[in-house]
Design a protein around this motif. Structure first.
Motif, mmCIF file in Angstrom:
data_model
loop_
_atom_site.group_PDB
_atom_site.id
_atom_site.type_symbol
_atom_site.label_atom_id
_atom_site.label_comp_id
_atom_site.label_asym_id
_atom_site.label_seq_id
_atom_site.Cartn_x
_atom_site.Cartn_y
_atom_site.Cartn_z
ATOM 1 N N GLY A 1 -22.007 -18.222 -46.247
ATOM 2 C CA GLY A 1 -22.858 -17.549 -45.816
ATOM 3 C C GLY A 1 -23.649 -18.232 -44.615
ATOM 4 N N GLN A 2 -23.974 -19.608 -44.983
ATOM 5 C CA GLN A 2 -24.635 -20.234 -44.037
ATOM 6 C C GLN A 2 -23.943 -20.592 -42.805
ATOM 7 O OE1 GLN A 2 -25.782 -23.770 -46.297
ATOM 8 N NE2 GLN A 2 -27.104 -22.687 -47.450
ATOM 9 N N LYS A 3 -22.436 -21.036 -42.819
ATOM 10 C CA LYS A 3 -21.555 -20.868 -41.640
ATOM 11 C C LYS A 3 -21.519 -19.983 -40.883
ATOM 12 C CE LYS A 3 -19.049 -24.996 -43.855
ATOM 13 N NZ LYS A 3 -17.634 -25.359 -44.453
ATOM 14 N N GLN A 4 -21.482 -18.673 -41.781
ATOM 15 C CA GLN A 4 -21.349 -17.392 -41.040
ATOM 16 C C GLN A 4 -22.249 -17.186 -40.206
ATOM 17 O OE1 GLN A 4 -20.814 -14.844 -44.200
ATOM 18 N NE2 GLN A 4 -18.391 -14.421 -44.002
ATOM 19 N N ALA A 5 -23.643 -17.512 -40.587
ATOM 20 C CA ALA A 5 -24.923 -17.338 -39.900
ATOM 21 C C ALA A 5 -25.067 -18.136 -38.732
ATOM 22 C CB ALA A 5 -26.019 -17.373 -40.781
ATOM 23 N N GLN A 6 -24.516 -19.500 -38.668
ATOM 24 C CA GLN A 6 -24.479 -20.485 -37.477
ATOM 25 C C GLN A 6 -23.479 -20.117 -36.552
ATOM 26 O OE1 GLN A 6 -23.644 -23.922 -39.728
ATOM 27 N NE2 GLN A 6 -25.675 -24.167 -40.711
ATOM 28 N N THR A 7 -22.381 -19.565 -36.971
ATOM 29 C CA THR A 7 -21.281 -19.173 -36.040
ATOM 30 C C THR A 7 -21.844 -17.669 -35.330
ATOM 31 O OG1 THR A 7 -19.645 -19.899 -37.314
ATOM 32 C CG2 THR A 7 -18.792 -18.019 -35.772
ATOM 33 N N LEU A 8 -22.570 -16.800 -35.788
ATOM 34 C CA LEU A 8 -22.865 -15.658 -35.302
ATOM 35 C C LEU A 8 -23.886 -15.809 -34.370
ATOM 36 C CD1 LEU A 8 -22.409 -12.645 -34.886
ATOM 37 C CD2 LEU A 8 -24.022 -12.235 -36.773
ATOM 38 N N ALA A 9 -24.981 -17.028 -34.848
ATOM 39 C CA ALA A 9 -26.078 -17.323 -34.046
ATOM 40 C C ALA A 9 -25.401 -17.919 -32.470
ATOM 41 C CB ALA A 9 -26.803 -18.349 -34.628
ATOM 42 N N GLN A 10 -24.427 -18.929 -32.599
ATOM 43 C CA GLN A 10 -23.856 -19.301 -31.458
ATOM 44 C C GLN A 10 -23.352 -18.236 -30.455
ATOM 45 O OE1 GLN A 10 -21.043 -22.024 -32.852
ATOM 46 N NE2 GLN A 10 -22.402 -23.400 -33.561
ATOM 47 N N LYS A 11 -22.710 -17.161 -31.144
ATOM 48 C CA LYS A 11 -21.842 -16.197 -30.462
ATOM 49 C C LYS A 11 -23.185 -15.234 -29.740
ATOM 50 C CE LYS A 11 -18.757 -14.024 -32.549
ATOM 51 N NZ LYS A 11 -17.850 -13.080 -33.509
ATOM 52 N N LEU A 12 -24.174 -15.136 -30.348
ATOM 53 C CA LEU A 12 -25.296 -14.224 -29.719
ATOM 54 C C LEU A 12 -26.274 -14.961 -29.006
ATOM 55 C CD1 LEU A 12 -25.712 -11.867 -32.769
ATOM 56 C CD2 LEU A 12 -24.425 -11.554 -30.747
ATOM 57 N N ALA A 13 -26.272 -16.345 -28.708
ATOM 58 C CA ALA A 13 -27.275 -17.054 -28.318
ATOM 59 C C ALA A 13 -27.583 -16.613 -26.952
ATOM 60 C CB ALA A 13 -26.861 -18.645 -28.296
ATOM 61 N N LYS A 14 -26.860 -16.250 -26.102
ATOM 62 C CA LYS A 14 -27.029 -15.845 -24.583
ATOM 63 C C LYS A 14 -27.616 -14.595 -24.418
ATOM 64 C CE LYS A 14 -24.312 -19.589 -22.987
ATOM 65 N NZ LYS A 14 -22.999 -20.099 -22.067
ATOM 66 N N GLU A 15 -27.404 -13.726 -25.465
ATOM 67 C CA GLU A 15 -27.856 -12.212 -25.247
ATOM 68 C C GLU A 15 -29.150 -12.056 -25.337
ATOM 69 O OE1 GLU A 15 -25.871 -9.258 -26.931
ATOM 70 O OE2 GLU A 15 -24.125 -10.318 -27.651
ATOM 71 N N PRO A 16 -29.868 -11.052 -24.477
ATOM 72 C CA PRO A 16 -31.572 -11.310 -24.001
ATOM 73 C C PRO A 16 -32.122 -10.517 -25.416
ATOM 74 C CG PRO A 16 -30.301 -9.454 -22.791
ATOM 75 C CD PRO A 16 -28.993 -10.528 -23.686
ATOM 76 N N ILE A 17 -32.148 -11.095 -26.417
ATOM 77 C CA ILE A 17 -32.771 -10.540 -27.794
ATOM 78 C C ILE A 17 -34.000 -10.741 -27.607
ATOM 79 C CG2 ILE A 17 -32.772 -10.444 -30.135
ATOM 80 C CD1 ILE A 17 -29.740 -11.480 -29.995
ATOM 81 N N THR A 18 -34.926 -9.605 -27.759
ATOM 82 C CA THR A 18 -36.501 -9.878 -27.725
ATOM 83 C C THR A 18 -37.188 -9.843 -28.960
ATOM 84 O OG1 THR A 18 -36.510 -7.444 -27.334
ATOM 85 C CG2 THR A 18 -36.480 -8.947 -25.402
ATOM 86 N N ALA A 19 -36.577 -9.272 -30.065
ATOM 87 C CA ALA A 19 -37.192 -9.305 -31.274
ATOM 88 C C ALA A 19 -36.039 -9.337 -32.254
ATOM 89 C CB ALA A 19 -37.967 -8.033 -31.504
ATOM 90 N N VAL A 20 -36.557 -9.642 -33.721
ATOM 91 C CA VAL A 20 -35.584 -9.702 -34.638
ATOM 92 C C VAL A 20 -36.297 -9.094 -35.883
ATOM 93 C CG1 VAL A 20 -34.418 -11.131 -36.377
ATOM 94 C CG2 VAL A 20 -34.188 -11.487 -33.962
ATOM 95 N N TYR A 21 -35.672 -8.195 -36.692
ATOM 96 C CA TYR A 21 -36.404 -7.673 -37.789
ATOM 97 C C TYR A 21 -35.429 -7.959 -39.126
ATOM 98 C CZ TYR A 21 -39.685 -5.123 -34.982
ATOM 99 O OH TYR A 21 -40.641 -4.763 -34.029
ATOM 100 N N THR A 22 -35.771 -8.126 -40.319
ATOM 101 C CA THR A 22 -35.119 -8.706 -41.356
ATOM 102 C C THR A 22 -35.796 -7.894 -42.522
ATOM 103 O OG1 THR A 22 -36.103 -10.835 -42.471
ATOM 104 C CG2 THR A 22 -34.666 -11.161 -40.435
ATOM 105 N N SER A 23 -34.902 -7.808 -43.533
ATOM 106 C CA SER A 23 -35.172 -7.528 -44.913
ATOM 107 C C SER A 23 -35.803 -8.543 -45.499
ATOM 108 C CB SER A 23 -34.010 -7.227 -45.687
ATOM 109 O OG SER A 23 -34.053 -7.359 -47.006
ATOM 110 N N PRO A 24 -36.734 -8.350 -46.610
ATOM 111 C CA PRO A 24 -37.613 -9.509 -47.338
ATOM 112 C C PRO A 24 -36.608 -10.378 -48.176
ATOM 113 C CG PRO A 24 -37.824 -7.560 -48.329
ATOM 114 C CD PRO A 24 -36.941 -7.065 -46.949
#
Length: 200
Positions: free
Chosen positions: A36-59
């Motif tokens: 799961g940690q590797k999945q998150a890291q891979t996805l973070a790299q994939k989305l790194a250049k997208e103009p995201i302005t906010a992130v919401y998460t479950s607790p």
């Protein structure tokens, strides 16, 4: 045409509970495992250049850990919102489907016949999920007009959100099967939503 909102829906990376094959993994606070940690890291790299302005998460930890990983390249701190928590499976949490059928056969049948009104034993029904997620979304829209934002949550939560946004009956929620560590993108307009990628 510029959408009113660009929405990225992310299912958390694989957790210990997912690894052990628990069919019902609700409020149990299972952290990410190594995969799961590797999945998150891979996805973070994939989305790194997208103009995201906010992130919401479950607790819950598995979503929070994924959200922090995804928010870091954008220098954002995730907002934790209790309305994004996974469905409360009550007494069924951590049980397999076979175990639930054996121990709670009557409640299981009611849930299968009408999950909107009947939740898992001592758990939450779809009606309650719909109310809290619709409330979350209605609060979200005015804050992020014409922005691109990310929601990091759970399979059940994302299924319901997809139904609400695409105006699909909740009984078909299982059609939107999110893989762990995957993203879907929707463009939200005043009267409709368009799904532009899924399980990417």
């Amino acid at each position: 045409m510029i959408p009113d909102l660009e929405l990225l829906l992310v299912r958390h990376g694989k957790s210990k509970g997912n690894k052990e094959g628990w069919v019902f993994l609700g409020h149990i606070d299972s952290p990410l495992d190594g995969v799961g940690q590797k999945q998150a890291q891979t996805l973070a790299q994939k989305l790194a250049k997208e103009p995201i302005t906010a992130v919401y998460t479950s607790p819950l930890k598995r979503a929070q850990e994924t959200g922090v990983c995804l928010a870091t390249p954008h220098q954002l701190t995730p907002y934790i919102d209790d309305r994004l928590i996974e469905q409360d499976f009550g007494a069924w949490d951590t049980l397999s489907l076979a175990e639930v059928q054996q121990q709670y056969a009557i409640d299981m049948q009611l849930w299968q016949d009408n999950a909107y009104e009947y939740g898992p034993t001592n758990g939450e029904n779809l009606k309650a999920m719909e109310i809290r997620l619709r409330d979350f979304y209605n609060n979200l829209m005015p804050k992020h007009h014409q922005e691109k934002i990310m929601i990091v949550a759970h399979g059940g939560v994302l299924n319901v959100l997809m139904c609400l946004l695409l105006k699909t009956a909740l009984q078909w929620r299982w059609a939107y099967r999110f893989n762990t560590g995957s993203v879907a993108e929707l463009l939200i307009y005043e009267e409709t939503a368009v799904l532009t990628r899924f399980n990417a």
